[in-house]
Design a protein around this motif. Structure first.
Motif, PDB file in Angstrom:
ATOM      1  N   ALA A 171      30.216  33.165  48.066  1.00 39.30           N
ATOM      2  CA  ALA A 171      31.104  33.819  47.107  1.00 39.30           C
ATOM      3  C   ALA A 171      31.409  35.262  47.480  1.00 39.30           C
ATOM      4  CB  ALA A 171      30.489  33.759  45.711  1.00 39.30           C
ATOM      5  N   ALA A 172      30.525  35.904  48.235  1.00 38.09           N
ATOM      6  CA  ALA A 172      30.728  37.307  48.601  1.00 38.09           C
ATOM      7  C   ALA A 172      31.677  37.472  49.781  1.00 38.09           C
ATOM      8  CB  ALA A 172      29.389  37.962  48.929  1.00 38.09           C
ATOM      9  N   GLY A 173      31.979  36.396  50.506  1.00 33.09           N
ATOM     10  CA  GLY A 173      32.851  36.490  51.666  1.00 33.09           C
ATOM     11  C   GLY A 173      34.292  36.759  51.269  1.00 33.09           C
ATOM     12  N   ASN A 174      34.971  37.607  52.018  1.00 38.90           N
ATOM     13  CA  ASN A 174      36.354  37.952  51.668  1.00 38.90           C
ATOM     14  C   ASN A 174      37.365  37.540  52.733  1.00 38.90           C
ATOM     15  OD1 ASN A 174      35.770  39.807  53.643  1.00 38.90           O
ATOM     16  ND2 ASN A 174      35.983  41.614  52.342  1.00 38.90           N
ATOM     17  N   THR A 175      36.936  36.733  53.705  1.00 36.32           N
ATOM     18  CA  THR A 175      37.838  36.144  54.690  1.00 36.32           C
ATOM     19  C   THR A 175      37.482  34.671  54.819  1.00 36.32           C
ATOM     20  OG1 THR A 175      36.389  36.538  56.596  1.00 36.32           O
ATOM     21  CG2 THR A 175      37.938  38.310  55.996  1.00 36.32           C
ATOM     22  N   ILE A 176      38.346  33.917  55.490  1.00 33.21           N
ATOM     23  CA  ILE A 176      38.045  32.501  55.692  1.00 33.21           C
ATOM     24  C   ILE A 176      36.724  32.333  56.439  1.00 33.21           C
ATOM     25  CG2 ILE A 176      38.785  30.447  56.978  1.00 33.21           C
ATOM     26  CD1 ILE A 176      41.643  31.083  56.151  1.00 33.21           C
ATOM     27  N   ALA A 177      36.521  33.137  57.460  1.00 32.20           N
ATOM     28  CA  ALA A 177      35.315  33.008  58.276  1.00 32.20           C
ATOM     29  C   ALA A 177      34.050  33.368  57.504  1.00 32.20           C
ATOM     30  CB  ALA A 177      35.428  33.875  59.520  1.00 32.20           C
ATOM     31  N   LEU A 214      41.899  35.817  57.904  1.00 33.62           N
ATOM     32  CA  LEU A 214      42.806  36.036  56.784  1.00 33.62           C
ATOM     33  C   LEU A 214      42.020  36.419  55.531  1.00 33.62           C
ATOM     34  CD1 LEU A 214      45.327  33.074  57.239  1.00 33.62           C
ATOM     35  CD2 LEU A 214      45.841  35.518  57.449  1.00 33.62           C
ATOM     36  N   PRO A 215      42.441  37.465  54.830  1.00 35.35           N
ATOM     37  CA  PRO A 215      41.712  37.911  53.631  1.00 35.35           C
ATOM     38  C   PRO A 215      41.935  36.963  52.454  1.00 35.35           C
ATOM     39  CG  PRO A 215      43.687  39.232  53.937  1.00 35.35           C
ATOM     40  CD  PRO A 215      43.587  38.342  55.147  1.00 35.35           C
ATOM     41  N   LEU A 216      40.910  36.841  51.622  1.00 33.10           N
ATOM     42  CA  LEU A 216      40.956  35.964  50.456  1.00 33.10           C
ATOM     43  C   LEU A 216      40.792  36.761  49.171  1.00 33.10           C
ATOM     44  CD1 LEU A 216      38.611  33.100  51.727  1.00 33.10           C
ATOM     45  CD2 LEU A 216      41.112  33.201  51.885  1.00 33.10           C
ATOM     46  N   LYS A 217      41.402  36.265  48.118  1.00 35.56           N
ATOM     47  CA  LYS A 217      41.166  36.838  46.802  1.00 35.56           C
ATOM     48  C   LYS A 217      39.747  36.488  46.364  1.00 35.56           C
ATOM     49  CE  LYS A 217      45.987  36.771  45.210  1.00 35.56           C
ATOM     50  NZ  LYS A 217      46.093  38.241  45.051  1.00 35.56           N
ATOM     51  N   PRO A 218      39.202  37.188  45.357  1.00 32.96           N
ATOM     52  CA  PRO A 218      37.828  36.919  44.919  1.00 32.96           C
ATOM     53  C   PRO A 218      37.596  35.438  44.618  1.00 32.96           C
ATOM     54  CG  PRO A 218      38.638  38.906  43.876  1.00 32.96           C
ATOM     55  CD  PRO A 218      39.813  38.299  44.611  1.00 32.96           C
ATOM     56  N   ASP A 219      36.404  34.988  44.920  1.00 36.67           N
ATOM     57  CA  ASP A 219      36.052  33.591  44.718  1.00 36.67           C
ATOM     58  C   ASP A 219      36.268  33.191  43.258  1.00 36.67           C
ATOM     59  OD1 ASP A 219      34.920  31.083  45.607  1.00 36.67           O
ATOM     60  OD2 ASP A 219      33.225  31.611  44.326  1.00 36.67           O
ATOM     61  N   GLY A 220      36.844  32.006  43.059  1.00 37.42           N
ATOM     62  CA  GLY A 220      37.110  31.534  41.709  1.00 37.42           C
ATOM     63  C   GLY A 220      38.481  31.911  41.187  1.00 37.42           C
ATOM     64  N   THR A 221      39.289  32.647  41.993  1.00 34.10           N
ATOM     65  CA  THR A 221      40.630  33.040  41.572  1.00 34.10           C
ATOM     66  C   THR A 221      41.505  31.813  41.339  1.00 34.10           C
ATOM     67  OG1 THR A 221      40.542  35.136  42.779  1.00 34.10           O
ATOM     68  CG2 THR A 221      42.724  34.284  42.250  1.00 34.10           C
ATOM     69  N   LYS A 222      42.243  31.831  40.245  1.00 29.21           N
ATOM     70  CA  LYS A 222      43.137  30.717  39.946  1.00 29.21           C
ATOM     71  C   LYS A 222      44.376  30.775  40.843  1.00 29.21           C
ATOM     72  CE  LYS A 222      41.712  30.249  35.108  1.00 29.21           C
ATOM     73  NZ  LYS A 222      42.156  30.300  33.680  1.00 29.21           N
ATOM     74  N   LEU A 223      44.918  29.615  41.134  1.00 28.38           N
ATOM     75  CA  LEU A 223      46.115  29.511  41.959  1.00 28.38           C
ATOM     76  C   LEU A 223      47.349  29.634  41.070  1.00 28.38           C
ATOM     77  CD1 LEU A 223      47.302  28.895  44.786  1.00 28.38           C
ATOM     78  CD2 LEU A 223      47.198  26.466  44.188  1.00 28.38           C
ATOM     79  N   LEU A 224      48.293  30.500  41.469  1.00 27.15           N
ATOM     80  CA  LEU A 224      49.458  30.783  40.638  1.00 27.15           C
ATOM     81  C   LEU A 224      50.765  30.451  41.354  1.00 27.15           C
ATOM     82  CD1 LEU A 224      48.452  34.311  39.262  1.00 27.15           C
ATOM     83  CD2 LEU A 224      47.982  32.064  38.234  1.00 27.15           C
ATOM     84  N   TYR A 225      51.740  30.027  40.553  1.00 25.04           N
ATOM     85  CA  TYR A 225      53.100  29.914  41.053  1.00 25.04           C
ATOM     86  C   TYR A 225      53.682  31.308  41.213  1.00 25.04           C
ATOM     87  CZ  TYR A 225      53.087  24.894  39.927  1.00 25.04           C
ATOM     88  OH  TYR A 225      52.810  23.556  39.890  1.00 25.04           O
ATOM     89  N   TRP A 226      54.864  31.397  41.825  1.00 19.79           N
ATOM     90  CA  TRP A 226      55.506  32.686  42.103  1.00 19.79           C
ATOM     91  C   TRP A 226      55.779  33.478  40.835  1.00 19.79           C
ATOM     92  CZ3 TRP A 226      60.332  33.967  40.184  1.00 19.79           C
ATOM     93  CH2 TRP A 226      61.048  32.931  39.589  1.00 19.79           C
TER      94      TRP A 226
END
Length: 354
Positions: free
Chosen positions: A107-113, A139-151
């Motif tokens: 959960a603390a990771g902020n990239t795919i790797a 590639l950077p990621l939003k915080p773990d658990g972030t909801k997926l949003l439409y545009w």
């Protein structure tokens, strides 16, 4: 038997939805007497969202994992016959709500790797420093658990994602092909490979970034170049974003497949390759990371996609094997890669940027 029966029922339901949707489109065109609706609908380059499908997936708020897992998850089940060739409309698979999709999530990771751990007995494939492969897994990621949003800020109705990318989505027409184009273009732009920034429109017109830096823009017919006193020049970010706007509007899965990609055998699958079904709409996902089994040589990979309507770029979960999610396999269904939303791509349709 039960799994196949359930999938057949879902596909039958989706076929009915597709018929109703197409009928609505035809009715709208006849009613308005204009092609505007047609252009709006058939520019779409992503996979169609079913809309209104209730989520039965487990919550993707992983428990923190700081180290490598102590035991290697095992694949459950055997290969399954793929029930329908590359459906354009698909539904969320039935997943056990209690299943653990977070075993390999840090959960603390902020990239795919750094977000997704490697199962015991596997190792990440190497990536050359500065390569597109290294860029993708970073590639950077939003915080773990972030909801997926439409545009437009609405929550996605099929949350089959393992993570959301920290990536600006500039326009409502950034759909699946556009997401892949955006990621690759960002890599080329950030590494100053401006001469390689070029995509072909669906009509065959080659739109390259160098012309934009010199003040040229596609003409009204998108068949040649024109200049204008108000056209920005140079390699500033604002010029780059204008360039992307044009590419998003006039390129799609069909043009990518025909003009900008080259065929790849499954045995040669690498980070940066794509599973693509061209069409109006079609769909495409890109391989953003890869691991290999040290004993068997089997490949597993992480895929990133956008969709239609325009949605944030995101990492797909592995719905078939919760303990290995989001590492996916192209060998679970014979002859097809099948995503978490049961979109399928023949293994003969693997492509790579030229």
């Amino acid at each position: 038997m039960t799994d196949n029966f359930n999938r057949q029922r879902r596909l039958q339901k989706l076929k009915r939805q597709r018929i109703r949707r197409n009928a609505a489109i035809i009715f709208t065109i006849l009613l308005t007497g204009t092609v505007t609706v047609t252009l709006t609908v058939f520019h779409l380059s992503g996979s169609v969202s079913t809309g209104g499908v209730p989520s039965i997936l487990p919550a993707l708020s992983p428990t923190a994992v700081s180290d490598e897992p102590s035991s290697s998850p095992t694949v459950t089940g055997t290969k399954k016959e793929y029930i329908s060739p590359a459906p354009g409309v698909s539904s969320t698979p039935l997943c056990t709500p209690a299943a653990d999709f977070n075993a390999l999530v840090n959960a603390a990771g902020n990239t795919i790797a750094s977000r997704f751990l490697v199962p015991e007995g596997w190792e990440r494939v190497s990536a050359e420093p500065g390569s597109f492969a290294e860029y993708l897994r970073s590639l950077p990621l939003k915080p773990d658990g972030t909801k997926l949003l439409y545009w437009d800020g609405r929550e996605h109705d099929i949350p089959a994602h393992a993570a959301v990318l920290e990536m600006k989505m500039p326009k409502k027409y950034e759909q699946c092909a556009d997401t892949v184009i955006h990621i690759y273009s960002d890599y080329l732009y950030k590494t100053h490979q401006y001469d390689k920034l070029s995509f072909t429109f669906n009509n065959g017109f080659v739109c390259d970034f160098i012309h934009f830096t010199q003040g040229f823009r596609p003409n009204k017919d998108k068949s040649g170049w024109e200049t204008g006193d108000d056209h920005w020049t140079g390699t500033d970010r604002r010029v780059y974003e204008v360039y992307l706007d044009y590419v998003f509007l006039y390129a799609n899965t069909a043009s990518l497949y025909k003009y900008n990609l080259t065929a790849v055998e499954y045995d040669d699958l690498s980070i940066g390759d794509m599973f693509i079904v061209p069409g109006f709409p079609g769909h495409v996902v890109i391989v953003a990371d890869m691991i290999i089994n040290k004993d068997t040589g089997e490949k597993r990979f992480i895929t990133v996609q956008g969709s239609m309507p325009a949605v944030q770029a995101h990492v797909m979960m592995n719905a078939e094997e919760p303990l290995l999610s989001p590492w996916q396999s192209a060998e679970y269904y014979d002859g097809y890669f099948v995503s978490a939303t049961y979109w399928g791509c023949p293994l003969g349709n693997i492509r790579r940027f030229r």
